[in-house]
Design an enzyme around this catalytic site. Structure first.
Site, PDB file in Angstrom:
ATOM      1  N   THR A 214       0.850  -1.181   0.000  1.00 27.33           N
ATOM      2  CA  THR A 214       0.000   0.000   0.000  1.00 27.33           C
ATOM      3  C   THR A 214       0.884   1.228   0.000  1.00 27.33           C
ATOM      4  O   THR A 214       1.733   1.386   0.889  1.00 27.33           O
ATOM      5  CB  THR A 214      -0.955   0.047   1.213  1.00 27.33           C
ATOM      6  N   ASP A 216       0.068   4.092   0.694  1.00 23.76           N
ATOM      7  CA  ASP A 216      -0.316   4.997   1.777  1.00 23.76           C
ATOM      8  C   ASP A 216       0.284   4.606   3.121  1.00 23.76           C
ATOM      9  O   ASP A 216       0.109   5.321   4.103  1.00 23.76           O
ATOM     10  CB  ASP A 216      -1.842   5.025   1.930  1.00 23.76           C
ATOM     11  N   ARG A 261      -5.800   7.978   1.191  1.00 19.16           N
ATOM     12  CA  ARG A 261      -7.262   7.879   1.300  1.00 19.16           C
ATOM     13  C   ARG A 261      -7.723   8.001   2.752  1.00 19.16           C
ATOM     14  O   ARG A 261      -8.662   8.728   3.062  1.00 19.16           O
ATOM     15  CB  ARG A 261      -7.749   6.549   0.734  1.00 19.16           C
ATOM     16  N   GLU A 315      -5.480  13.145  -0.220  1.00 22.07           N
ATOM     17  CA  GLU A 315      -6.712  13.004  -1.001  1.00 22.07           C
ATOM     18  C   GLU A 315      -7.941  12.673  -0.154  1.00 22.07           C
ATOM     19  O   GLU A 315      -9.073  12.999  -0.523  1.00 22.07           O
ATOM     20  CB  GLU A 315      -6.537  11.921  -2.078  1.00 22.07           C
ATOM     21  N   ILE A 369       3.577   9.588  -9.431  1.00 19.44           N
ATOM     22  CA  ILE A 369       4.335   9.004  -8.326  1.00 19.44           C
ATOM     23  C   ILE A 369       4.132   7.493  -8.263  1.00 19.44           C
ATOM     24  O   ILE A 369       5.077   6.722  -8.057  1.00 19.44           O
ATOM     25  CB  ILE A 369       3.920   9.661  -6.999  1.00 19.44           C
TER      26      ILE A 369
END
Length: 444
Positions: A214, A216, A261, A315, A369
């Site tokens: 992930t 993130d 997210r 985001e 990215i």
């Protein structure tokens, strides 16, 4: 990781499922050892402590031998699978992330060069490749993956959305797959769990091992996810470019939207890496638009003080500013509203109404990215994660992921890493560092 959640862990939460008795001697003795090197085999009764501080451990009030522990990752002296007869599948799922090709190469090289496994198939386009209508899988060899680590993306392709586990397990059975490696995030790992459960229900000794992915960095119980360092490094470059634009114009305002997210790690780390940011917005901390301590007033004050301003937004931040929506993507994730566009429009309107001279530049480098090759640090991490995943699978671990906890590689049950989410602690030291770097109003 939340201390309360950590204190609630039980031994059952940490237990890794195994397929059965280990009856085959590892071929590593005849490979690495004959080169005059020592091999560290992991003891079956060795464990890695969950608690990283004495304070948390003492709060449990139990003897040392009863503290919660993870199974250590690494090679076992005895294996469940006979490498000469083992057939392996690899699938990559979900969004792109730097390092996917590194993991694929690491898996293939470890299987072939050290375990002597020479039947490896790469299933194409995510879980679609495990269905009858999926594309024909790729045959993967050390030669075929030799240079893929220099490319972004994934040579196997990827997709979002789940497939029927009964269909996927039947595909594995027909292909005579013994081991399936799933490289993906929390949704993909939940899919891997359903595959492992269905194989177990049918009495099929198939090992399903995940390599958690992930961008993130929001998978819990691992130090970090691969590709994260590359991502925030590239994000910092975008921030510096936006800062240059903002400083070069009277009233220059740079607005950079980054990935994140549910977790603001990329925004936080990229901000600290660039050290040019005046305001950061992340999903974990709500900051109002209006009011003396709101976004609009803070940006206006910043322009009055230094004649330019730079804003970074994850985001998933500010979703409370929109009307609710039930829309989801093919993986079941809620579709996010565009916080970047909202901030751009509201800032433009507010500064114009205040009769301020300004020029706003909005930058969204997300897809650029995601698609880059891994940097050197992530490349090393990807290779080591792949090796740890192979060690786990060959020793018959299943419904498990390979990860690293407090610097040690460990095997983790999939339900543990998909039951919660790693997030920035609004009262933790990382967010405090961001507040100190930006000087923005404190909201928790």
């Amino acid at each position: 990781m939340d201390t309360g959640e950590q204190l609630q862990l039980t031994a059952a939460d940490l237990e890794v499922r195994t397929l059965g008795e280990l009856t085959f001697h590892s071929p590593l003795d005849g490979g690495l050892l004959e080169r005059g090197e020592s091999m560290h085999y992991v003891g079956e009764h060795d464990r890695v402590l969950v608690d990283g501080t004495l304070g948390v451990a003492m709060r449990r009030g139990v003897p040392v031998e009863e503290l919660p522990t993870f199974e250590p990752g690494g090679p076992r002296r005895m294996l469940f699978f006979d490498p000469k007869r083992t057939k392996v599948g690899i699938v990559t799922c979900g969004g792109l992330c730097p390092g996917l090709n590194n993991v694929i190469r690491g898996l293939v090289d470890e299987l072939a060069e050290h375990y002597g496994v020479h039947q490896v198939l790469g299933f194409r386009d995510g879980y679609q490749g495990l269905t009858p209508y999926g594309a024909e899988p790729m045959v993967l060899t050390p030669d075929s993956v030799r240079w893929i680590n220099q490319q972004g993306g994934t040579v196997l392709g990827t997709s979002r959305g789940g497939q029927d586990p009964r269909v996927m397990v039947e595909t594995l059975r027909l292909r005579r797959i013994d081991v399936l490696f799933v490289v993906g995030g929390d949704g993909s790992l939940r899919g891997a769990q359903t595959i492992a459960d269905e194989a177990q229900r049918r009495g099929l000794p198939i090992a399903v091992v995940g390599v958690p992915k992930t961008i993130d960095n929001d998978i819990p119980w691992i130090d970090r996810s691969f590709g994260f360092q590359t991502a925030f490094g590239r994000a910092a470059e975008s921030i510096r470019a936006a800062a240059t634009e903002a400083r070069s114009h009277p009233g220059g305002v740079g607005l950079v939207k980054l990935m994140g997210r549910h977790s603001g790690f990329i925004a936080a780390y990229a901000t600290l890496a660039s050290d040019d940011v005046d305001l950061v917005l992340i999903p974990e901390v709500q900051m109002p638009l209006e009011g003396e301590r709101g976004v609009l007033a803070h940006v206006e004050r910043t322009l009055d003080r230094q004649n330019h301003a730079l804003i970074v937004v994850a985001e998933g931040a500010g979703q409370e500013l929109f009307a609710g929506s039930e829309e989801t993507d093919p993986s079941g994730n809620a579709k996010l509203h565009d916080i970047g566009a909202l901030l751009r429009d509201r800032l433009t309107g507010h500064l114009a109404a205040a009769d301020k001279q300004f020029q706003l530049r909005y930058v969204d480098p997300g897809y650029a990215i995601r698609s880059v090759p891994a940097n050197s640090h992530d490349s090393v991490y990807c290779t080591r994660l792949a090796q740890a995943a192979v060690h786990a699978a060959m020793a018959g671990r299943t419904a498990a992921v390979a990860g690293r906890w407090h610097g040690r590689f460990v095997n983790l049950p999939i339900p543990l890493v998909t039951s919660s989410r790693n997030q920035v602690d609004p009262r933790g030291d990382l967010w405090l560092s961001v507040l100190e770097a930006t000087g923005q109003p404190v909201h928790v």
